[in-house]
Write a protein that holds these residues in place. Structure first.
Motif, PDB file in Angstrom:
ATOM      1  N   LYS A  80      33.661  35.658  42.767  1.00  0.00           N
ATOM      2  CA  LYS A  80      34.814  35.928  41.896  1.00  0.00           C
ATOM      3  C   LYS A  80      35.221  37.416  41.894  1.00  0.00           C
ATOM      4  CE  LYS A  80      36.637  33.738  37.919  1.00  0.00           C
ATOM      5  NZ  LYS A  80      36.558  33.296  36.583  1.00  0.00           N
ATOM      6  N   ASN A  81      34.234  38.293  41.753  1.00  0.00           N
ATOM      7  CA  ASN A  81      34.554  39.724  41.704  1.00  0.00           C
ATOM      8  C   ASN A  81      35.237  40.192  42.977  1.00  0.00           C
ATOM      9  OD1 ASN A  81      33.574  40.087  39.193  1.00  0.00           O
ATOM     10  ND2 ASN A  81      31.606  41.004  39.821  1.00  0.00           N
ATOM     11  N   ASP A  82      34.822  39.631  44.103  1.00  0.00           N
ATOM     12  CA  ASP A  82      35.413  40.039  45.381  1.00  0.00           C
ATOM     13  C   ASP A  82      36.811  39.449  45.548  1.00  0.00           C
ATOM     14  OD1 ASP A  82      33.050  41.302  45.746  1.00  0.00           O
ATOM     15  OD2 ASP A  82      32.337  40.050  47.401  1.00  0.00           O
ATOM     16  N   SER A  83      37.000  38.218  45.046  1.00  0.00           N
ATOM     17  CA  SER A  83      38.343  37.632  45.101  1.00  0.00           C
ATOM     18  C   SER A  83      39.292  38.465  44.247  1.00  0.00           C
ATOM     19  CB  SER A  83      38.326  36.188  44.578  1.00  0.00           C
ATOM     20  OG  SER A  83      37.415  35.410  45.317  1.00  0.00           O
ATOM     21  N   ALA A  84      38.760  39.002  43.134  1.00  0.00           N
ATOM     22  CA  ALA A  84      39.597  39.798  42.227  1.00  0.00           C
ATOM     23  C   ALA A  84      40.136  41.044  42.927  1.00  0.00           C
ATOM     24  CB  ALA A  84      38.794  40.198  40.991  1.00  0.00           C
ATOM     25  N   VAL A  85      39.302  41.667  43.757  1.00  0.00           N
ATOM     26  CA  VAL A  85      39.747  42.878  44.463  1.00  0.00           C
ATOM     27  C   VAL A  85      41.019  42.565  45.244  1.00  0.00           C
ATOM     28  CG1 VAL A  85      39.113  44.598  46.204  1.00  0.00           C
ATOM     29  CG2 VAL A  85      37.355  43.664  44.697  1.00  0.00           C
ATOM     30  N   ASP A  86      41.038  41.381  45.853  1.00  0.00           N
ATOM     31  CA  ASP A  86      42.188  40.980  46.669  1.00  0.00           C
ATOM     32  C   ASP A  86      43.348  40.489  45.793  1.00  0.00           C
ATOM     33  OD1 ASP A  86      43.613  40.359  48.992  1.00  0.00           O
ATOM     34  OD2 ASP A  86      42.810  38.318  49.055  1.00  0.00           O
ATOM     35  N   ILE A  87      43.060  39.541  44.910  1.00  0.00           N
ATOM     36  CA  ILE A  87      44.137  38.876  44.155  1.00  0.00           C
ATOM     37  C   ILE A  87      44.698  39.802  43.072  1.00  0.00           C
ATOM     38  CG2 ILE A  87      44.640  36.959  42.582  1.00  0.00           C
ATOM     39  CD1 ILE A  87      42.399  35.405  44.189  1.00  0.00           C
ATOM     40  N   ASP A  88      43.826  40.256  42.187  1.00  0.00           N
ATOM     41  CA  ASP A  88      44.314  41.104  41.094  1.00  0.00           C
ATOM     42  C   ASP A  88      44.703  42.493  41.597  1.00  0.00           C
ATOM     43  OD1 ASP A  88      44.058  39.104  39.130  1.00  0.00           O
ATOM     44  OD2 ASP A  88      41.911  39.429  39.086  1.00  0.00           O
ATOM     45  N   GLY A  89      44.034  42.936  42.665  1.00  0.00           N
ATOM     46  CA  GLY A  89      44.426  44.212  43.280  1.00  0.00           C
ATOM     47  C   GLY A  89      45.864  44.144  43.775  1.00  0.00           C
ATOM     48  N   GLY A  90      46.236  43.020  44.366  1.00  0.00           N
ATOM     49  CA  GLY A  90      47.604  42.844  44.863  1.00  0.00           C
ATOM     50  C   GLY A  90      48.611  42.809  43.727  1.00  0.00           C
ATOM     51  N   ILE A  91      48.270  42.072  42.683  1.00  0.00           N
ATOM     52  CA  ILE A  91      49.197  41.939  41.545  1.00  0.00           C
ATOM     53  C   ILE A  91      49.348  43.290  40.831  1.00  0.00           C
ATOM     54  CG2 ILE A  91      49.569  40.780  39.323  1.00  0.00           C
ATOM     55  CD1 ILE A  91      48.083  38.321  40.479  1.00  0.00           C
ATOM     56  N   PHE A  92      48.235  44.014  40.707  1.00  0.00           N
ATOM     57  CA  PHE A  92      48.265  45.339  40.066  1.00  0.00           C
ATOM     58  C   PHE A  92      49.191  46.292  40.842  1.00  0.00           C
ATOM     59  CE2 PHE A  92      46.477  49.698  39.988  1.00  0.00           C
ATOM     60  CZ  PHE A  92      46.647  49.982  38.648  1.00  0.00           C
TER      61      PHE A  92
END
Ligand code: NAP
Length: 524
Positions: A95-107
């Motif tokens: 989950k934490n690694d997916s966040a780097v990609d997904i939430d990083g993009g949205i941010f």
């Protein structure tokens, strides 16, 4: 038969006519979906984006385009759960690694939405001040930046299917330039799904955002002089793109983000606290996304006398990393993206072992909930060069990027030696520096700035504040000279330069006065 994902071009969804390529779950080995771009009318796709998408975006001002980005953020926020599921299945990430990609993009999208608000209701940007061209101040020159009248083609790498799209699309769309994204095949699903959600929401004008999944064949042939191409991936493919006639003959502007032998440097005389910060950051960088980050630390430079102590501390941290199926709550590190990448990491390790010794062996990690015969999982491996002389003699360690959870400890004699060894990476995306002496840290930063896009300094006072060696923040430049591809992305408003054309307008001051943009809404 698995679902065939459609391509979105020329304002409609179009399925490829071939059998397609199957995308796999890198942990379970199961088939997920298929992608295919066979039979697409690429000329039509590019013309539609260029003409319809471009015209519609340019009709808006920066503030309005920023508002579109804000709406895209809303759409994506609403579907985050689906994105996490796709990432787990197709990228094998925790989950934490997916966040780097997904939430990083949205941010990143959100940041550019705000910049649009700040730029206000203008349709072009001023570049610099009025410059007198002669004795009489009446006839002057003003440089302006206007959106290029072409498309932005993005050819992306497999490791960031979300962030890799949005960190490029945000500044392109804000600039008024339509986007065609060709994600890496292995992980194209997440990119396709995000584009689908945005298209279905009807947020962007027709032609502003297209997605082509599958083969890259023929894409570069479509490029015309005012198009731009931004590539992220291997140095070998970068060479193919650079030598394509679109670039060599038609002067298509190209941005390349390639591989990189990034480093971390423990300065001489660092306190135990600073050493600890280095140890933590190296262990984190090695394991986040299983080391499949273009910015990950590959070489760890430490004073020769401290090499053993640092090796033991990093190894102790790595030993605690649980590796395997990201669906298991106890797992901290998921999979590599494919069997091909697993093979490539194994081959890379074998190469580096010709020069370096194994300090912590990834093979000792037993996989959790994953079958080693199927899963593309591998434990983190720390290698080390014996001493400073071995650091000089090594070649592969400074040149060969293993795109996985692997780093090498590189002992050095003194600062000058460390700088020289770091430069043997031939230009990298990022280096991080660890120490307590602010003067020495600042000197080292300037010393290394010419060969890096970013220098990240972790001193004890910012231990809890810093954004991470490998995290790419939209406010700071991403890219690196030489080996790293020579590209520049992000860096706040600097990112807009790539999507604009600069022209000098020479005229009477009375005419130039008419070029003044309206006052930004925020300042009004
Ligand atoms: P790759 O094999 O070069 O593929 C990258 C992209 O290029 C994919 O979309 C691929 O499509 C496409 N492609 C392949 N051959 C092409 C051709 N002849 N013409 C046009 N496009 C072509 O790289 P990768 O293995 O996916 O990515 C890993 C590398 O990317 C690592 O070395 C890493 O360091 C680098 N990387 C750099 C950054 C950065 O910002 N500097 C970020 C992430 C990754 P298919 O997938 O369909 O083959």
């Amino acid at each position: 038969m698995t679902e065939l994902l459609s391509n979105y071009v020329a304002g409609r969804w179009q399925a490829g006519t071939g059998a397609g390529t199957v995308l796999l779950d890198p942990v379970l080995g199961t088939e997920l979906v298929r992608v295919d771009a066979t039979g697409l009318d690429l000329a039509d796709a590019f013309a539609f984006a260029r003409e319809n998408g471009g015209a519609a975006l340019r009709a808006l001002n920066y503030q309005q385009r920023g508002q579109l980005l804000a709406q895209v953020v809303q759409v994506l926020q609403g579907q985050r759960e689906a994105y996490y599921e796709i990432a787990t299945a197709n990228s094998g990430t925790v989950k934490n690694d997916s966040a780097v990609d997904i939430d990083g993009g949205i941010f990143t999208l959100g940041q550019y939405a705000r910049m649009g608000e700040q730029l206000g209701a203008r349709h072009h940007l001023q570049d610099g001040e009025l410059a007198r061209l002669g004795k009489d101040p009446l006839f002057q020159s003003q440089h302006v930046l206007v959106p290029t009248r072409g498309v932005a083609l993005f050819i992306n790498a497999f490791n960031f299917p979300s962030w890799g799209l949005w960190e490029k699309a945000a500044p392109a769309l804000l600039s008024g330039v339509p986007v065609i994204i060709k994600p890496a095949t292995a992980t194209a699903w997440l990119t396709q799904r995000m584009v689908k959600d945005v298209v279905d929401a009807g947020v962007l004008p027709a032609g502003a955002l297209s997605v082509i999944c599958g083969s890259s064949q023929g894409l570069l042939d479509q490029l015309q002089p005012f198009d731009v191409v931004s590539f992220t991936g291997s140095a070998d493919t970068a060479e193919v793109i650079r030598s394509h006639p679109a670039v060599t003959r038609r002067s298509v502007r190209v941005n390349i983000e390639a591989d990189s032998l990034n480093s971390a440097l423990l300065l001489p005389g660092a306190s135990a606290e600073a050493v600890d910060l280095l140890v933590k950051e190296v262990a984190r960088e090695m394991t986040v996304k299983s080391g499949q980050k273009c910015t990950a630390i590959r070489r760890v430079l430490v004073p020769e006398a401290q090499a053993a102590e640092v090796a033991a501390a990093i190894s102790a941290r790595l030993a605690k990393t649980t590796v395997g199926n990201p669906r298991n709550e106890s797992v901290r590190m998921g999979a590599l993206v494919s069997r091909a990448q697993l093979q490539s990491v194994k081959e890379g390790l074998a190469l580096l072992k010709q020069e370096a010794q194994v300090l912590h062996d990834g093979a000792t990690h037993k996989l959790v909930d994953a079958d080693p015969a199927v899963a593309c999982c591998v434990g983190p491996t720390l290698l080390g060069l014996k001493d400073a002389a071995a650091s000089d003699a090594a070649k592969l360690v400074h040149e060969h990027e293993v795109f996985g959870p692997v780093a090498t400890l590189v002992p050095y004699r003194d600062s000058a030696h460390a700088f020289e060894l770091i430069r043997r990476g031939q230009g990298s995306l990022v280096t991080s520096l660890y120490g307590n002496d602010t003067g020495a840290l600042a000197c080292a930063a300037l010393e290394l700035a010419d060969s890096h896009g970013r220098v990240h300094i972790i001193s004890p006072d910012v231990a809890a504040l810093h954004t991470g060696h490998g995290n790419v923040m939209p406010q700071s430049l991403h890219g690196g000279p030489g080996r790293a591809g020579g590209g520049e992305e992000l860096g706040g408003l600097r990112a807009l330069n790539f999507y604009h054309r600069r022209a000098a307008i020479q005229a009477s001051t009375a005419v130039l006065d008419q070029l003044q943009p309206p006052t930004p809404a925020s300042a009004a």
